[in-house]
Design a protein around this motif. Structure first.
Motif, PDB file in Angstrom:
ATOM      1  N   GLN A 133      22.777  -5.557 -59.626  1.00  0.00           N
ATOM      2  CA  GLN A 133      24.175  -5.740 -59.220  1.00  0.00           C
ATOM      3  C   GLN A 133      24.261  -6.143 -57.748  1.00  0.00           C
ATOM      4  OE1 GLN A 133      27.015  -5.980 -60.529  1.00  0.00           O
ATOM      5  NE2 GLN A 133      27.203  -4.768 -62.384  1.00  0.00           N
ATOM      6  N   SER A 134      23.459  -5.499 -56.924  1.00  0.00           N
ATOM      7  CA  SER A 134      23.446  -5.816 -55.494  1.00  0.00           C
ATOM      8  C   SER A 134      23.075  -7.282 -55.273  1.00  0.00           C
ATOM      9  CB  SER A 134      22.454  -4.903 -54.764  1.00  0.00           C
ATOM     10  OG  SER A 134      22.378  -5.224 -53.396  1.00  0.00           O
ATOM     11  N   ASP A 183      32.647  -4.753 -55.081  1.00  0.00           N
ATOM     12  CA  ASP A 183      32.015  -6.037 -54.755  1.00  0.00           C
ATOM     13  C   ASP A 183      31.015  -5.921 -53.610  1.00  0.00           C
ATOM     14  OD1 ASP A 183      33.356  -7.516 -56.712  1.00  0.00           O
ATOM     15  OD2 ASP A 183      35.108  -7.786 -55.425  1.00  0.00           O
ATOM     16  N   SER A 184      30.710  -4.701 -53.208  1.00  0.00           N
ATOM     17  CA  SER A 184      29.820  -4.485 -52.066  1.00  0.00           C
ATOM     18  C   SER A 184      28.357  -4.466 -52.495  1.00  0.00           C
ATOM     19  CB  SER A 184      30.155  -3.161 -51.381  1.00  0.00           C
ATOM     20  OG  SER A 184      29.165  -2.820 -50.442  1.00  0.00           O
ATOM     21  N   SER A 185      27.607  -5.420 -52.001  1.00  0.00           N
ATOM     22  CA  SER A 185      26.166  -5.455 -52.262  1.00  0.00           C
ATOM     23  C   SER A 185      25.482  -4.219 -51.670  1.00  0.00           C
ATOM     24  CB  SER A 185      25.560  -6.724 -51.660  1.00  0.00           C
ATOM     25  OG  SER A 185      24.170  -6.741 -51.801  1.00  0.00           O
ATOM     26  N   LYS A 203      25.804  -9.712 -56.102  1.00  0.00           N
ATOM     27  CA  LYS A 203      26.842  -9.797 -55.073  1.00  0.00           C
ATOM     28  C   LYS A 203      26.348 -10.565 -53.850  1.00  0.00           C
ATOM     29  CE  LYS A 203      29.205  -6.983 -57.677  1.00  0.00           C
ATOM     30  NZ  LYS A 203      30.246  -7.528 -58.574  1.00  0.00           N
ATOM     31  N   ASN A 204      25.043 -10.498 -53.623  1.00  0.00           N
ATOM     32  CA  ASN A 204      24.440 -11.187 -52.474  1.00  0.00           C
ATOM     33  C   ASN A 204      23.025 -11.604 -52.855  1.00  0.00           C
ATOM     34  OD1 ASN A 204      23.421 -12.112 -50.068  1.00  0.00           O
ATOM     35  ND2 ASN A 204      23.566 -10.165 -48.973  1.00  0.00           N
TER      36      ASN A 204
END
Length: 233
Positions: free
Chosen positions: A147-148, A120-122, A151-152
């Motif tokens: 994806q990044s 879940d880490s951007s 997440k953010n």
């Protein structure tokens, strides 16, 4: 008697661990204040209390990285990972160190490990996207930047880098969307305005292109003044 001795030993180990964690927190606090020398002393104390404290080696690596002591930084990150392979920050930091050294292939493995540890880490997807882009894997890079952003939504560097790839692929409409998002998030993001100006110019939207380039010029982005003179006058 043996049971009592085991209990006493366990309590002693817990006390040492607690002391080590306290020194580690002290080191982090001092480093945040820019007190590097005292931070190093606090890390030393932490490791004296607990020589197996992976987080202390990771923090030691961070300081070495800041001081551009690359060999020392790598040694500390690798020690942290050896002690605790699940330490996300050490994996990500080792990847960043390899990136700093231009060792893109070497950067991929620890960065991928960081992604797996923190899906879940951007930041992890952003870093892997940059590595993929440097290795010429544009589609994989776009997927990671996307994806990044998922997440953010305000991950400006992922938006900018994805926009750059779209620009290189001549997907100017998509590039413009990303560059516009960048400057909406941060109106002082000068390179976002510059990139947006060039991208709009590619699709003959001169008014929008020049407005963006002029904003980049106001923000003193290198090359913006020349671009305005060449493209807008």
């Amino acid at each position: 008697m043996r049971i009592l001795s085991t209990i006493c030993l366990s309590l002693l180990l817990l006390a040492c661990s607690s002391d080590a964690d306290s020194w580690l927190q002290e080191a982090k606090s001092r480093l945040q204040k820019g007190e590097t020398v005292s931070a190093k002393e606090a890390i030393k104390k932490a490791l004296e209390k607990n020589p197996g404290l992976a987080e202390a080696y990771n923090l030691q690596g961070v300081i070495a990285f800041q001081e551009k002591s690359w060999v020392e930084a790598r040694t500390n990150y690798q020690k942290a990972i050896e002690l605790k392979p699940s330490l996300y920050t050490a994996q990500l930091n080792l990847g960043a160190l390899e990136m700093e050294q231009g060792q893109w292939k070497a950067a991929l493995a620890p960065t991928e490990a960081a992604v797996k540890l923190q899906p879940d880490s951007s930041a992890a997807y952003l870093q892997r996207g940059i590595v993929h882009a440097a290795l010429g894997k544009s589609d994989a890079a776009v997927a990671d930047f996307t994806q990044s952003i998922s997440k953010n939504a305000k991950e400006i560097n992922a938006l900018y880098n994805r926009g750059n790839i779209y620009f290189q692929q001549e997907k100017y409409a998509l590039a413009n969307q990303d560059f516009e998002s960048c400057v909406q998030i941060d109106p002082s993001f000068s390179k976002g305005f510059y990139a947006m100006g060039l991208s709009y110019y590619k699709v003959n939207e001169k008014e929008k292109a020049c407005f963006a380039l002029q904003q980049a010029q106001k923000l003193k982005y290198p090359g913006a003044k020349e671009a305005v003179e060449n493209l807008c006058n």
